[in-house]
Scaffold this motif. Structure first.
Motif, PDB file in Angstrom:
ATOM      1  N   UNK A 202       0.991  -1.188  -0.316  1.00 23.55           N
ATOM      2  CA  UNK A 202       0.008  -0.101   0.191  1.00 23.55           C
ATOM      3  C   UNK A 202       0.573   1.226  -0.123  1.00 23.55           C
ATOM      4  N   UNK A 203       1.660   1.443   0.278  1.00 21.34           N
ATOM      5  CA  UNK A 203       2.853   2.346   0.909  1.00 21.34           C
ATOM      6  C   UNK A 203       4.277   2.407   0.282  1.00 21.34           C
ATOM      7  N   UNK A 204       5.277   2.503   1.034  1.00 28.38           N
ATOM      8  CA  UNK A 204       6.969   1.474   0.896  1.00 28.38           C
ATOM      9  C   UNK A 204       6.876   1.639   1.986  1.00 28.38           C
ATOM     10  N   UNK A 205       7.573  -0.050   2.001  1.00 33.90           N
ATOM     11  CA  UNK A 205       7.722  -0.816   3.620  1.00 33.90           C
ATOM     12  C   UNK A 205       8.839   0.108   3.800  1.00 33.90           C
ATOM     13  N   UNK A 206       9.849  -0.575   5.330  1.00 28.70           N
ATOM     14  CA  UNK A 206      10.558   0.305   6.064  1.00 28.70           C
ATOM     15  C   UNK A 206      12.200  -0.415   5.224  1.00 28.70           C
ATOM     16  N   UNK A 207      11.835  -1.168   4.314  1.00 27.04           N
ATOM     17  CA  UNK A 207      12.524  -1.649   3.736  1.00 27.04           C
ATOM     18  C   UNK A 207      12.926  -1.729   2.333  1.00 27.04           C
ATOM     19  N   UNK A 208      12.297  -0.398   2.004  1.00 25.29           N
ATOM     20  CA  UNK A 208      11.664  -1.003   0.581  1.00 25.29           C
ATOM     21  C   UNK A 208      12.834   0.041  -0.685  1.00 25.29           C
ATOM     22  N   UNK A 209      13.642   0.567   0.343  1.00 25.17           N
ATOM     23  CA  UNK A 209      14.578   0.942  -0.842  1.00 25.17           C
ATOM     24  C   UNK A 209      15.643  -0.689  -1.287  1.00 25.17           C
ATOM     25  N   UNK A 210      15.591  -1.549  -0.499  1.00 24.15           N
ATOM     26  CA  UNK A 210      16.200  -2.845  -0.499  1.00 24.15           C
ATOM     27  C   UNK A 210      15.453  -3.832  -1.748  1.00 24.15           C
ATOM     28  N   UNK A 211      14.869  -3.364  -2.626  1.00 20.86           N
ATOM     29  CA  UNK A 211      13.764  -3.934  -3.964  1.00 20.86           C
ATOM     30  C   UNK A 211      14.293  -2.763  -5.028  1.00 20.86           C
ATOM     31  N   UNK A 212      14.577  -4.140  -6.153  1.00 26.76           N
ATOM     32  CA  UNK A 212      14.866  -3.454  -7.427  1.00 26.76           C
ATOM     33  C   UNK A 212      13.173  -2.926  -7.790  1.00 26.76           C
ATOM     34  N   UNK A 213      12.117  -3.535  -7.804  1.00 23.57           N
ATOM     35  CA  UNK A 213      11.128  -3.179  -8.144  1.00 23.57           C
ATOM     36  C   UNK A 213      10.456  -2.734  -7.266  1.00 23.57           C
ATOM     37  N   UNK A 214       9.225  -1.609  -7.520  1.00 19.06           N
ATOM     38  CA  UNK A 214       8.012  -0.966  -6.524  1.00 19.06           C
ATOM     39  C   UNK A 214       6.790  -0.798  -7.012  1.00 19.06           C
ATOM     40  N   UNK A 217      -0.314   0.444  -4.261  1.00 20.36           N
ATOM     41  CA  UNK A 217      -1.756   0.887  -4.219  1.00 20.36           C
ATOM     42  C   UNK A 217      -2.313  -0.467  -3.319  1.00 20.36           C
ATOM     43  N   UNK A 218      -3.701  -0.363  -3.154  1.00 19.93           N
ATOM     44  CA  UNK A 218      -4.507  -1.403  -2.911  1.00 19.93           C
ATOM     45  C   UNK A 218      -4.289  -2.652  -2.923  1.00 19.93           C
ATOM     46  N   UNK A 219      -3.775  -4.249  -2.431  1.00 19.85           N
ATOM     47  CA  UNK A 219      -2.939  -5.315  -2.567  1.00 19.85           C
ATOM     48  C   UNK A 219      -4.582  -5.937  -3.379  1.00 19.85           C
ATOM     49  N   UNK A 220      -5.824  -5.466  -3.087  1.00 18.19           N
ATOM     50  CA  UNK A 220      -6.929  -6.284  -4.085  1.00 18.19           C
ATOM     51  C   UNK A 220      -6.787  -5.597  -5.358  1.00 18.19           C
ATOM     52  N   UNK A 221      -5.721  -4.693  -6.086  1.00 21.14           N
ATOM     53  CA  UNK A 221      -5.836  -4.073  -6.915  1.00 21.14           C
ATOM     54  C   UNK A 221      -4.431  -4.078  -7.602  1.00 21.14           C
ATOM     55  N   UNK A 222      -3.090  -4.465  -6.826  1.00 20.76           N
ATOM     56  CA  UNK A 222      -2.115  -3.849  -7.321  1.00 20.76           C
ATOM     57  C   UNK A 222      -1.680  -5.689  -8.109  1.00 20.76           C
ATOM     58  N   UNK A 223      -2.229  -6.759  -6.749  1.00 23.01           N
ATOM     59  CA  UNK A 223      -1.727  -8.094  -6.876  1.00 23.01           C
ATOM     60  C   UNK A 223      -2.532  -8.401  -8.595  1.00 23.01           C
ATOM     61  N   UNK A 224      -3.813  -8.469  -8.177  1.00 27.00           N
ATOM     62  CA  UNK A 224      -4.568  -8.923  -9.922  1.00 27.00           C
ATOM     63  C   UNK A 224      -3.674  -8.630 -10.943  1.00 27.00           C
ATOM     64  N   UNK A 225      -3.542  -6.924 -10.836  1.00 30.02           N
ATOM     65  CA  UNK A 225      -2.385  -6.492 -12.038  1.00 30.02           C
ATOM     66  C   UNK A 225      -1.446  -6.410 -12.445  1.00 30.02           C
ATOM     67  N   UNK A 226      -0.537  -7.009 -10.987  1.00 29.97           N
ATOM     68  CA  UNK A 226       0.594  -7.395 -11.119  1.00 29.97           C
ATOM     69  C   UNK A 226       0.422  -9.514 -12.100  1.00 29.97           C
ATOM     70  N   UNK A 227      -0.253 -10.163 -11.770  1.00 29.02           N
ATOM     71  CA  UNK A 227      -0.173 -11.136 -11.587  1.00 29.02           C
ATOM     72  C   UNK A 227      -0.445 -10.960 -13.282  1.00 29.02           C
ATOM     73  N   UNK A 228      -1.138 -10.473 -13.610  1.00 29.31           N
ATOM     74  CA  UNK A 228      -1.266  -9.948 -14.560  1.00 29.31           C
ATOM     75  C   UNK A 228      -0.240 -10.027 -15.872  1.00 29.31           C
ATOM     76  N   UNK A 229       0.426  -8.822 -15.431  1.00 28.66           N
ATOM     77  CA  UNK A 229       1.798  -9.311 -16.160  1.00 28.66           C
ATOM     78  C   UNK A 229       2.875  -9.922 -16.475  1.00 28.66           C
ATOM     79  N   UNK A 230       2.509 -10.590 -15.038  1.00 28.62           N
ATOM     80  CA  UNK A 230       3.151 -12.150 -15.068  1.00 28.62           C
ATOM     81  C   UNK A 230       3.000 -13.009 -16.023  1.00 28.62           C
ATOM     82  N   UNK A 231       1.844 -13.776 -16.123  1.00 28.61           N
ATOM     83  CA  UNK A 231       1.560 -14.577 -17.097  1.00 28.61           C
ATOM     84  C   UNK A 231       1.110 -14.719 -18.206  1.00 28.61           C
ATOM     85  N   UNK A 232       1.294 -12.792 -18.385  1.00 23.44           N
ATOM     86  CA  UNK A 232       0.853 -12.563 -19.582  1.00 23.44           C
ATOM     87  C   UNK A 232       2.416 -12.040 -20.303  1.00 23.44           C
TER      88      UNK A 232
END
Length: 233
Positions: A202-214, A217-232
């Protein structure tokens, strides 16, 4: 492609289950040292049972949301391509399973199970617990506790978790605060082995800078969008 996904309380927020460290999280209303430690249970098991009975009833009434269902689709989609999803959750709810995920590793235990401190038997449990409740395996009363990992206790399945992480092409943390170890250290472990990392929150975590990609948004919206990107892809 093998993907290691770590989920935290943020993925279940849309299902009505409270997070812990947000400004209105559970630990702003309840003292974890009085409710979520072995010492608290030894001191006042009635109070601890009352808290977890409340949470158990809340969980039984909850339903998985779009984020849980999306990860179940990801598991099936990767498997069909010869890949694998290793789904590791810090959550003690069963919403991943109810959404259709087949393999879920609960590193902090499961609320809908009870463990006997006398015989170590673990039993599916949907009812309230009390100090009078007898263990179904050994018959002893007073020894049943929620099958959850409390503060000061070691998480479960750590060997399997690290093995799966080292076999992953991508590490993804979803809905986590980045403040609870050892899970908060997984991103550094993954990066140290050259594994690409992604945070979805939903917002940056305490260790957000350690991630290559960020992605935020709300999980119920952001996760389906990300999964669609991965599977397509």
């Amino acid at each position: 492609m093998n993907i290691f996904v770590l989920t935290g309380a943020g993925i279940s927020a849309a299902s009505g289950l409270g997070t812990f460290r947000d400004k209105d999280g559970l630990w702003t209303h309840f003292d974890p040292m009085k409710l979520a430690t072995p010492e608290a249970f030894a001191r006042d098991p009635n109070e601890v049972h009352a808290f977890y009975n409340m949470r158990r009833r809340n969980l039984i009434e909850a339903e998985p949301n779009a984020a849980h269902h999306a990860l179940a689709r990801l598991e099936a989609g990767l498997g069909a391509r010869g890949g694998r999803l290793f789904l590791c959750t810090q959550n003690i709810d069963d919403l991943h399973e109810r959404a259709g995920s087949q393999q879920v590793t609960h590193m902090h235990g499961e609320l809908l199970k009870a463990r006997c401190v006398q015989c170590n038997a673990v039993t599916l449990w949907h009812e309230d617990l009390s100090i009078e409740t007898p263990c179904l395996s050994c018959g002893c009363a007073g020894g049943l506790r929620p099958h959850v990992v409390w503060f000061g206790e070691l998480p479960l399945f750590m060997d399997a978790i690290y093995d799966a992480m080292l076999d992953a092409d991508l590490f993804v943390a979803i809905g986590t605060s980045g403040s609870v170890y050892p899970a908060a250290g997984f991103v550094s472990e993954a990066r140290g082995h050259g594994i690409r990392t992604c945070e979805i929150n939903l917002e940056p975590s305490d260790n957000a800078r350690r991630f290559d990609e960020r992605r935020y948004g709300p999980a119920s919206e952001a996760i389906p969008a990300w999964v669609k990107d991965v599977l397509t892809a």
